[in-house]
Design a protein around this motif. Structure first.
Motif, PDB file in Angstrom:
ATOM      1  N   HIS A   4       0.847  -1.199   0.000  1.00 58.62           N
ATOM      2  CA  HIS A   4       0.000   0.000   0.000  1.00 58.62           C
ATOM      3  C   HIS A   4       0.879   1.244   0.000  1.00 58.62           C
ATOM      4  O   HIS A   4       1.815   1.342   0.803  1.00 58.62           O
ATOM      5  N   SER A   6       1.076   5.015   0.966  1.00 59.73           N
ATOM      6  CA  SER A   6       0.314   5.961   1.799  1.00 59.73           C
ATOM      7  C   SER A   6       0.019   7.238   1.010  1.00 59.73           C
ATOM      8  O   SER A   6       0.890   7.734   0.303  1.00 59.73           O
ATOM      9  N   CYS A  30      -5.874   5.359  13.840  1.00 65.41           N
ATOM     10  CA  CYS A  30      -7.088   4.520  13.834  1.00 65.41           C
ATOM     11  C   CYS A  30      -7.108   3.538  12.676  1.00 65.41           C
ATOM     12  O   CYS A  30      -7.899   2.592  12.674  1.00 65.41           O
ATOM     13  N   THR A  31      -6.316   3.791  11.648  1.00 66.68           N
ATOM     14  CA  THR A  31      -6.318   2.957  10.440  1.00 66.68           C
ATOM     15  C   THR A  31      -4.869   2.629  10.086  1.00 66.68           C
ATOM     16  O   THR A  31      -4.356   3.109   9.075  1.00 66.68           O
ATOM     17  N   LEU A  32      -4.274   1.810  10.910  1.00 66.49           N
ATOM     18  CA  LEU A  32      -2.842   1.526  10.766  1.00 66.49           C
ATOM     19  C   LEU A  32      -2.488   0.995   9.386  1.00 66.49           C
ATOM     20  O   LEU A  32      -1.472   1.381   8.808  1.00 66.49           O
ATOM     21  N   PHE A  34      -0.875  -0.595   6.516  1.00 64.62           N
ATOM     22  CA  PHE A  34       0.461  -1.175   6.328  1.00 64.62           C
ATOM     23  C   PHE A  34       1.538  -0.323   6.977  1.00 64.62           C
ATOM     24  O   PHE A  34       2.711  -0.405   6.616  1.00 64.62           O
ATOM     25  N   GLY A  36       2.375   2.732   6.896  1.00 70.13           N
ATOM     26  CA  GLY A  36       3.097   3.762   6.143  1.00 70.13           C
ATOM     27  C   GLY A  36       3.092   5.105   6.854  1.00 70.13           C
ATOM     28  O   GLY A  36       4.151   5.723   7.061  1.00 70.13           O
ATOM     29  N   ASP A  54      -6.369  -1.640  13.580  1.00 72.28           N
ATOM     30  CA  ASP A  54      -6.900  -2.086  12.279  1.00 72.28           C
ATOM     31  C   ASP A  54      -7.786  -3.286  12.499  1.00 72.28           C
ATOM     32  O   ASP A  54      -7.571  -4.043  13.451  1.00 72.28           O
ATOM     33  N   ASP A  56      -8.227  -5.402   9.971  1.00 72.12           N
ATOM     34  CA  ASP A  56      -7.783  -6.361   8.976  1.00 72.12           C
ATOM     35  C   ASP A  56      -6.548  -7.070   9.536  1.00 72.12           C
ATOM     36  O   ASP A  56      -5.491  -6.451   9.696  1.00 72.12           O
ATOM     37  N   ALA A  59      -3.328  -6.886   7.534  1.00 67.66           N
ATOM     38  CA  ALA A  59      -2.622  -5.600   7.650  1.00 67.66           C
ATOM     39  C   ALA A  59      -1.853  -5.556   8.973  1.00 67.66           C
ATOM     40  O   ALA A  59      -0.697  -5.128   9.025  1.00 67.66           O
ATOM     41  N   PHE A  81     -12.372   0.718  14.805  1.00 72.28           N
ATOM     42  CA  PHE A  81     -11.833   1.906  15.478  1.00 72.28           C
ATOM     43  C   PHE A  81     -12.883   2.609  16.334  1.00 72.28           C
ATOM     44  O   PHE A  81     -12.550   3.268  17.305  1.00 72.28           O
ATOM     45  N   GLY A 102     -10.987   4.185   4.593  1.00 70.10           N
ATOM     46  CA  GLY A 102     -11.132   3.618   3.267  1.00 70.10           C
ATOM     47  C   GLY A 102     -10.389   2.303   3.173  1.00 70.10           C
ATOM     48  O   GLY A 102      -9.959   1.746   4.169  1.00 70.10           O
ATOM     49  N   VAL A 103     -10.258   1.878   1.942  1.00 68.04           N
ATOM     50  CA  VAL A 103      -9.750   0.545   1.673  1.00 68.04           C
ATOM     51  C   VAL A 103      -8.262   0.629   1.366  1.00 68.04           C
ATOM     52  O   VAL A 103      -7.801   1.604   0.790  1.00 68.04           O
ATOM     53  N   SER A 104      -7.512  -0.400   1.755  1.00 69.50           N
ATOM     54  CA  SER A 104      -6.088  -0.402   1.404  1.00 69.50           C
ATOM     55  C   SER A 104      -5.919  -1.003   0.014  1.00 69.50           C
ATOM     56  O   SER A 104      -6.811  -1.702  -0.490  1.00 69.50           O
ATOM     57  N   GLN A 107      -6.339  -4.725   0.030  1.00 66.47           N
ATOM     58  CA  GLN A 107      -7.728  -5.185   0.030  1.00 66.47           C
ATOM     59  C   GLN A 107      -8.301  -5.110  -1.391  1.00 66.47           C
ATOM     60  O   GLN A 107      -8.990  -6.015  -1.843  1.00 66.47           O
ATOM     61  N   ARG A 295      -4.551   6.633  -6.458  1.00 64.55           N
ATOM     62  CA  ARG A 295      -5.498   6.595  -5.329  1.00 64.55           C
ATOM     63  C   ARG A 295      -5.574   7.937  -4.610  1.00 64.55           C
ATOM     64  O   ARG A 295      -6.565   8.253  -3.967  1.00 64.55           O
TER      65      ARG A 295
HETATM   66  C1  LIG Z   1      -6.319   3.315   3.599  1.00 66.26           C
HETATM   67  S1  LIG Z   1      -5.802   2.031   4.647  1.00 66.26           S
HETATM   68  C2  LIG Z   1      -4.666   2.796   5.741  1.00 66.26           C
HETATM   69  C3  LIG Z   1      -3.281   2.854   5.228  1.00 66.26           C
HETATM   70  C4  LIG Z   1      -2.264   3.390   6.214  1.00 66.26           C
HETATM   71  N1  LIG Z   1      -2.568   4.744   6.605  1.00 66.26           N
HETATM   72  C5  LIG Z   1      -0.874   3.300   5.625  1.00 66.26           C
HETATM   73  O1  LIG Z   1      -0.259   4.347   5.407  1.00 66.26           O
HETATM   74  O2  LIG Z   1      -0.386   2.187   5.394  1.00 66.26           O
HETATM   75  C6  LIG Z   1      -7.165   1.882   5.693  1.00 66.26           C
HETATM   76  C7  LIG Z   1      -7.028   0.777   6.717  1.00 66.26           C
HETATM   77  O3  LIG Z   1      -7.972   1.033   7.733  1.00 66.26           O
HETATM   78  C8  LIG Z   1      -8.620  -0.142   8.093  1.00 66.26           C
HETATM   79  N2  LIG Z   1      -9.958   0.250   8.539  1.00 66.26           N
HETATM   80  C9  LIG Z   1     -10.904   0.898   7.830  1.00 66.26           C
HETATM   81  N3  LIG Z   1     -11.986   1.125   8.585  1.00 66.26           N
HETATM   82  C10 LIG Z   1     -11.700   0.620   9.811  1.00 66.26           C
HETATM   83  C11 LIG Z   1     -12.432   0.558  11.048  1.00 66.26           C
HETATM   84  N4  LIG Z   1     -13.668   1.046  11.140  1.00 66.26           N
HETATM   85  N5  LIG Z   1     -11.850   0.002  12.109  1.00 66.26           N
HETATM   86  C12 LIG Z   1     -10.583  -0.504  12.033  1.00 66.26           C
HETATM   87  N6  LIG Z   1      -9.849  -0.493  10.889  1.00 66.26           N
HETATM   88  C13 LIG Z   1     -10.405   0.073   9.800  1.00 66.26           C
HETATM   89  C14 LIG Z   1      -8.637  -0.998   6.850  1.00 66.26           C
HETATM   90  O4  LIG Z   1      -8.688  -2.365   7.170  1.00 66.26           O
HETATM   91  C15 LIG Z   1      -7.307  -0.608   6.170  1.00 66.26           C
HETATM   92  O5  LIG Z   1      -6.287  -1.491   6.510  1.00 66.26           O
END
Ligand SMILES: C[S@@+](CC[C@H](N)C(=O)[O-])C[C@H]1O[C@@H](n2cnc3c(N)ncnc32)[C@H](O)[C@@H]1O
Length: 308
Positions: A4, A6, A30-32, A34, A36, A54, A56, A59, A81, A102-104, A107, A295
């Motif tokens: 992914h 970032s 809140c959205t760890l 990968f 990044g 996360d 997932d 991830a 989260f 959002g989606v990684s 995913q 993206r």
């Molecule tokens: C866009 S990615 C984040 C990428 C991250 N910021 C990076 O730099 O690698 C979004 C992540 O948030 C997780 N996610 C989305 N909604 C979530 C929720 N409600 N609770 C926990 N995790 C969530 C997804 O599974 C996904 O892995």
């Protein structure tokens, strides 16, 4: 290599360039994903610690290894989260909160996760431990429920037609793969700038993962457990439905007077603002970033700073 890229990496780091973060303290990602953003934050602010959430598991296990070099400076939490962040908010004095909703890319790109049009699955669960998948939604929701999600989450003009067709198609047998669904949609709806199934897939994904509900509950949780003076909340969204929710909440957090509309003169003390929205317009990616990472084109970053 990370699956992914970032979005807005420098802008996210800059949004937390505050005395509090330089002094150390704990930031909640809140959205760890990968890792990044988290790894960049840990590099940029050597005294900072991060708690990353996360839902997932794929991830989380990637990030566990990827962030291992930061040793005790990061903690991983599995789950939604909206739930986990609230637990953290009640226990920690946070110097910042980041959400990149959002989606990684993993995913999206991994066929068996069933997010893309080409997939032979119809799944779309970020958390594969949860029971509701896109297959369930498509095959078991009533006509009215399908209309609701196509209208509210896809903003599809012909939402009634879309729902009616899905109900017709499934009479011929369960719809079990994304490819079948997207090609059926493409046969019945005109292509515009985007694939005709884009909005229908967006709607299914939002429903399966309760994406808007999660965001609403997170923002409400922060409002009810405000951060200390100088702490910031940065949120990246990818479509207007999410951005609207973030804008509305930040506006509410900024409100100084909380008197009911019908009151002629302020009686509340006019000092209820929790802080301020830092950028009147959201931060978006540069042309260069958009070229490297398509993206990023729809990403919008908004930041709120707590403090009177
Ligand atoms: C866009 S990615 C984040 C990428 C991250 N910021 C990076 O730099 O690698 C979004 C992540 O948030 C997780 N996610 C989305 N909604 C979530 C929720 N409600 N609770 C926990 N995790 C969530 C997804 O599974 C996904 O892995």
């Amino acid at each position: 290599m990370s699956p992914h890229i970032s979005v807005l990496p420098n802008e996210v780091v800059e949004s937390f360039n505050t005395p509090l973060v330089h002094q150390g303290g704990v930031l909640l990602d809140c959205t760890l994903g990968f890792g990044g953003h988290t790894s960049r934050l840990l590099e940029a602010y050597p005294k900072l610690k991060v708690i990353g959430i996360d839902k997932d598991k794929e991830a989380l296990s990637f990030s566990k290894e990827f962030l291992a070099k930061f040793e005790e400076r990061f903690t991983l939490l599995y789950g939604d989260f909206s739930v986990r962040a609230l637990e953290v908010l009640k226990q920690e004095r946070l110097v910042g909160i980041l959400a990149d909703i959002g989606v990684s890319s993993l995913q999206f790109d991994k066929e068996e996760r069933g997010f893309s049009f080409k997939s032979s699955e119809l799944d779309m669960r970020m958390d594969t431990g949860k029971p509701l998948s896109a297959k369930e939604v498509v095959n078991s929701y009533s006509l009215l429920e399908l209309e609701r999600i196509f209208r509210d989450y896809g903003e599809i003009r012909e939402y009634k037609k879309m729902a009616r067709l899905v109900v017709e198609w499934r009479k011929e047998g369960k719809i079990t793969n994304a490819q079948e669904l997207s090609s059926k949609i493409a046969m019945h709806f005109k292509a515009s700038k985007i694939h005709p199934a884009t909005l229908a897939f967006q709607a299914l994904r939002i429903e399966v993962n309760d994406e808007l509900g999660e965001l609403e509950r997170l923002l409400r949780g922060i409002f009810e457990n405000p951060l200390e003076e100088g702490a910031r909340v940065s949120i990246i969204s990818f479509h207007s439905l999410e951005d609207r929710i973030i804008k509305q909440h930040f506006k509410k957090w900024e409100k100084s007077c909380i008197c009911p509309m019908e009151v002629m003169r302020c009686e509340c003390g006019n000092n209820h603002a929790l802080g301020k929205n830092l950028y009147k317009k959201p931060i978006i990616a540069t042309d260069e970033e958009n070229r490297k990472n398509p993206r990023a084109r729809s990403a919008k970053l908004r930041t709120f700073e707590f403090g009177k």
